[in-house]
Scaffold this motif. Structure first.
Motif, PDB file in Angstrom:
ATOM      1  N   GLU A   1       0.828  -1.207   0.000  1.00 30.48           N
ATOM      2  CA  GLU A   1       0.000   0.000   0.000  1.00 30.48           C
ATOM      3  C   GLU A   1       0.862   1.257   0.000  1.00 30.48           C
ATOM      4  OE1 GLU A   1      -3.561   2.030   2.690  1.00 30.48           O
ATOM      5  OE2 GLU A   1      -2.969  -0.055   3.017  1.00 30.48           O
ATOM      6  N   TYR A   2       1.925   1.249   0.818  1.00 33.82           N
ATOM      7  CA  TYR A   2       2.779   2.438   0.888  1.00 33.82           C
ATOM      8  C   TYR A   2       3.511   2.669  -0.427  1.00 33.82           C
ATOM      9  CZ  TYR A   2       6.404   5.699   2.201  1.00 33.82           C
ATOM     10  OH  TYR A   2       7.234   6.792   2.230  1.00 33.82           O
ATOM     11  N   LEU A   3       4.051   1.602  -1.008  1.00 33.22           N
ATOM     12  CA  LEU A   3       4.769   1.743  -2.270  1.00 33.22           C
ATOM     13  C   LEU A   3       3.840   2.226  -3.380  1.00 33.22           C
ATOM     14  CD1 LEU A   3       6.982  -1.465  -2.041  1.00 33.22           C
ATOM     15  CD2 LEU A   3       7.752   0.907  -1.829  1.00 33.22           C
ATOM     16  N   SER A   4       2.598   1.746  -3.331  1.00 30.73           N
ATOM     17  CA  SER A   4       1.614   2.211  -4.313  1.00 30.73           C
ATOM     18  C   SER A   4       1.353   3.706  -4.143  1.00 30.73           C
ATOM     19  CB  SER A   4       0.315   1.420  -4.158  1.00 30.73           C
ATOM     20  OG  SER A   4      -0.647   1.836  -5.098  1.00 30.73           O
TER      21      SER A   4
ATOM     22  N   HIS B   1       1.028   9.332  -5.509  1.00 33.06           N
ATOM     23  CA  HIS B   1       0.871  10.617  -4.837  1.00 33.06           C
ATOM     24  C   HIS B   1       2.240  11.168  -4.448  1.00 33.06           C
ATOM     25  CE1 HIS B   1      -3.440   9.812  -4.496  1.00 33.06           C
ATOM     26  NE2 HIS B   1      -3.096   8.600  -4.102  1.00 33.06           N
ATOM     27  N   GLN B   2       2.382  12.470  -4.523  1.00 29.74           N
ATOM     28  CA  GLN B   2       3.661  13.094  -4.192  1.00 29.74           C
ATOM     29  C   GLN B   2       3.952  12.959  -2.698  1.00 29.74           C
ATOM     30  OE1 GLN B   2       3.314  17.097  -5.739  1.00 29.74           O
ATOM     31  NE2 GLN B   2       4.315  16.512  -7.646  1.00 29.74           N
ATOM     32  N   THR B   3       5.195  12.562  -2.377  1.00 27.65           N
ATOM     33  CA  THR B   3       5.626  12.342  -0.998  1.00 27.65           C
ATOM     34  C   THR B   3       6.899  13.132  -0.741  1.00 27.65           C
ATOM     35  OG1 THR B   3       4.726  10.096  -1.057  1.00 27.65           O
ATOM     36  CG2 THR B   3       6.288  10.596   0.700  1.00 27.65           C
TER      37      THR B   3
ATOM     38  N   ARG C   1       9.498  12.872  -4.601  1.00 26.75           N
ATOM     39  CA  ARG C   1       8.305  13.649  -4.950  1.00 26.75           C
ATOM     40  C   ARG C   1       7.938  13.490  -6.431  1.00 26.75           C
ATOM     41  NH1 ARG C   1       5.452  17.738  -2.676  1.00 26.75           N
ATOM     42  NH2 ARG C   1       4.519  19.282  -4.051  1.00 26.75           N
ATOM     43  N   ASP C   2       8.950  13.202  -7.259  1.00 23.94           N
ATOM     44  CA  ASP C   2       8.710  13.091  -8.706  1.00 23.94           C
ATOM     45  C   ASP C   2       8.440  11.661  -9.170  1.00 23.94           C
ATOM     46  OD1 ASP C   2       8.958  15.814  -9.242  1.00 23.94           O
ATOM     47  OD2 ASP C   2      11.148  15.676  -9.300  1.00 23.94           O
ATOM     48  N   LEU C   3       8.387  10.707  -8.241  1.00 22.42           N
ATOM     49  CA  LEU C   3       8.116   9.316  -8.636  1.00 22.42           C
ATOM     50  C   LEU C   3       6.795   9.154  -9.391  1.00 22.42           C
ATOM     51  CD1 LEU C   3       9.374   7.297  -5.531  1.00 22.42           C
ATOM     52  CD2 LEU C   3      10.281   7.190  -7.855  1.00 22.42           C
ATOM     53  N   PRO C   4       5.701   9.834  -8.993  1.00 27.54           N
ATOM     54  CA  PRO C   4       4.448   9.685  -9.756  1.00 27.54           C
ATOM     55  C   PRO C   4       4.598  10.066 -11.230  1.00 27.54           C
ATOM     56  CG  PRO C   4       3.987  10.655  -7.618  1.00 27.54           C
ATOM     57  CD  PRO C   4       5.485  10.633  -7.764  1.00 27.54           C
ATOM     58  N   ARG C   5       5.439  11.081 -11.498  1.00 26.11           N
ATOM     59  CA  ARG C   5       5.638  11.477 -12.904  1.00 26.11           C
ATOM     60  C   ARG C   5       6.339  10.368 -13.679  1.00 26.11           C
ATOM     61  NH1 ARG C   5       9.914  14.420 -15.086  1.00 26.11           N
ATOM     62  NH2 ARG C   5      10.565  15.116 -13.008  1.00 26.11           N
ATOM     63  N   SER C   6       7.386   9.780 -13.098  1.00 21.42           N
ATOM     64  CA  SER C   6       8.090   8.686 -13.772  1.00 21.42           C
ATOM     65  C   SER C   6       7.163   7.491 -13.962  1.00 21.42           C
ATOM     66  CB  SER C   6       9.320   8.276 -12.953  1.00 21.42           C
ATOM     67  OG  SER C   6      10.074   7.288 -13.622  1.00 21.42           O
ATOM     68  N   TYR C   7       6.294   7.253 -12.985  1.00 15.99           N
ATOM     69  CA  TYR C   7       5.342   6.131 -13.082  1.00 15.99           C
ATOM     70  C   TYR C   7       4.365   6.344 -14.236  1.00 15.99           C
ATOM     71  CZ  TYR C   7       1.116   3.478 -11.970  1.00 15.99           C
ATOM     72  OH  TYR C   7       0.003   2.682 -12.044  1.00 15.99           O
ATOM     73  N   GLN C   8       3.785   7.534 -14.331  1.00 15.14           N
ATOM     74  CA  GLN C   8       2.844   7.814 -15.423  1.00 15.14           C
ATOM     75  C   GLN C   8       3.525   7.691 -16.776  1.00 15.14           C
ATOM     76  OE1 GLN C   8      -0.423   8.160 -15.292  1.00 15.14           O
ATOM     77  NE2 GLN C   8      -0.407   7.932 -13.052  1.00 15.14           N
TER      78      GLN C   8
END
Length: 541
Positions: free
Chosen positions: A153-156, A161-163, A280-287
């Motif tokens: 859940e945390y990794l998801s 979401h930006q962290t 914080r930028d992980l969601p961008r790389s994921y998308q």
């Protein structure tokens, strides 16, 4: 059954020890005497062996006083409850024992009832603390059991979401995971055609397969760098890796593809996001990895795609235009099978050769929209019951796990075939309709030994008349048509990953070798060569 609590008695006066030990029915209170001693040193040795829950001890004794003994007992048995026996003159001494950790004290002289009451009180304190300890242990057990789900859940959350960076380290520690240093790259891995290949497997078998595939991916990536890998969906994994360059990320992804293909019967597709410097930028790389993954629509899988900004900035060129679509629909409305197939083949060939691709969702939308317009044309001409085959094929694309352009090509060409056949059948003479029914019979019975005599018998015609009529209506001799139909079915089955022996049997060929010879003569490639070429695999090491 709850065990009785163990009581240990220490006093330098034997009569006091004997009175406390023997004059009180301790079992009535859920207590048993685990031992006694007449001095501190002896007591400490026996207490180490007996492990009592409650210790009742005098404050002043030879060799070791009760104050020092209290300190050492609580170092050894921190959950034990110490009760101090003291004279009036030792009151200040007893208070120090309380500060050390004793739970209570009782002044001498004392009565039996006083001893019983103070021990029962200590027992209640011990039981309350034990209940709390059990509760904490149960919570710790539940947290430990749920740790995989918490990590998932945390990794998801990290990729959705930006962290902030400052929150990351505390979570890594709590979740007992090794932290990853920047820069980061997110890769999305999808098992190609997993549902189709394992549709009949048990849940246990599916879980074992997914675990094995994840294990291969983890071992491959960890040979290069730090990484965290978790499941996102039934057939999909997310990898957060530490990669100094995008080239290294591509190398890792390609190694994963090779190892999965080498050690399992599956292949995987990987979408690679761009490098990011912060969590914080992980969601961008994921998308971006999802966008890159979608382009396996053009390859059919078993490879890695990197996200490229140019993919979206450059203008994709494609032969499909509204004008050419109108030309196609005019040919379809007239039942011109040859022109429809020619147009569709040209469109798909152009897409396959494009330097810059349309987004797959755009291609799918255009093709499905065009197919719906074909359905509309048929419904203008015929009742719905007469176009059931076309409608069933039309909806098939939404029901199946479809990931490759090749599959869309086959689907669309089949729609053209079915739709034009419906239109032309209505225009033909009765004798021609007989041949079309025979063609339908042939298509549905390719597993049989379809001789000229057999098929002529199905429509109650002599084989000579049937042969001439068949060639006149279909434009090809009967046996050539049957062979071509079987080879077309064979090609579809090869793309669907059937084994050559299985295809030969299902198409009525007794010997695999003979089937392979016929296939190569008709197609120009062996079944294995065609399969590798169609699925994007290479026979080269």
């Amino acid at each position: 059954m709850i065990r009785p609590l163990k009581l240990f008695i220490v006093d330098d006066i034997r009569s006091v020890v004997d009175m406390i030990r023997n004059k009180i029915p301790w079992s009535d209170h859920g207590i048993e005497v685990a031992g006694s001693a007449l001095n501190g040193e002896e007591a400490l040795k026996l207490i180490r062996e007996a492990q009592p829950d409650i210790v009742l001890t005098d404050i002043r004794m030879p060799k070791m006083d009760g104050l020092e003994m209290t300190r050492q007992i609580l170092d050894m048995l921190p959950n034990s409850k110490i009760i101090i026996l003291s004279a009036y003159t030792d009151f200040e001494y007893a208070q120090r024992a309380i500060q050390y950790g004793a739970v209570d004290y009782i002044k001498k002289p004392f009565s039996v009832d006083q001893i019983v009451n103070v021990v029962k009180k200590a027992k209640e304190v011990w039981e309350t603390e034990q209940l709390n300890r059990s509760h904490v242990l149960e919570l710790e057990r539940k947290i430990k059991e749920s740790m995989p789900a918490l990590r998932q859940e945390y990794l998801s959350l990290l990729v959705h979401h930006q962290t902030e960076e400052k929150e990351l380290q505390s979570w890594w520690g709590f979740l007992d995971m090794e932290s990853i240093a920047p820069p980061y790259v997110v890769m999305t891995i999808q098992i190609d055609q997993f549902t189709r290949k394992q549709g009949e497997s048990s849940v246990k078998d599916l879980e074992l397969i997914r675990f094995s595939l994840q294990n291969i991916v983890e071992e491959t990536i960890h040979a290069y760098t730090q990484a965290v890998i978790f499941r996102e969906a039934f057939n999909r994994y997310i990898c957060m890796i530490q990669a100094p360059t995008e080239e290294m990320a591509v190398t890792i992804a390609e190694s994963c593809c090779r190892n999965i293909a080498a050690y399992t019967k599956f292949t995987i597709s990987i979408g690679i996001g761009s490098l990011v410097a912060t969590v914080r930028d992980l969601p961008r790389s994921y998308q971006q990895s999802l966008s890159a993954l979608s382009y396996h629509f053009y390859t059919g899988g078993n490879g890695a795609f990197s996200y490229k900004e140019s993919t979206h900035d450059e203008q994709a060129r494609w032969v499909y235009t509204e004008e050419s679509a109108s030309e196609f629909l005019f040919a379809f409305r007239s039942g011109n099978r040859e022109r429809c197939m020619e147009w569709a083949t040209e469109v798909f060939d152009e897409m396959g050769k494009a330097v810059v691709f349309f987004e797959p969702i755009v291609v799918e939308g255009l093709l499905q929209g065009l197919a719906l317009r074909m359905m509309s044309i048929l419904l203008e001409k015929f009742p719905r019951s007469q176009v059931e085959d076309f409608e069933q094929k039309l909806h098939q694309v939404k029901q199946e796990e479809r990931t490759a352009l090749q599959e869309y090509r086959d689907w669309f060409l089949q729609l053209c075939e079915i739709g034009c056949r419906i239109i032309m059948q209505e225009r033909t003479s009765e004798s021609q309709k007989i041949i079309y029914r025979s063609v339908e019979y042939i298509q549905n019975h390719l597993h049989l030994d379809l001789t000229l005599e057999h098929c002529a018998k199905q429509v109650n015609l002599s084989w000579g008349y049937y042969s001439n009529l068949f060639k006149k209506v279909m434009g090809t001799p009967f046996q050539q048509f049957v062979t071509q139909a079987k080879m077309e079915r064979a090609k579809s089955m090869l793309i669907e990953d059937y084994q050559v022996q299985e295809i030969a049997q299902q198409l009525g060929y007794e010997h695999r070798r003979y089937f392979s010879e016929v296939f190569k003569k008709q197609v120009g490639q062996t079944p294995t060569e065609f399969k590798e070429a169609s699925l994007g695999k290479s026979s080269q090491p």
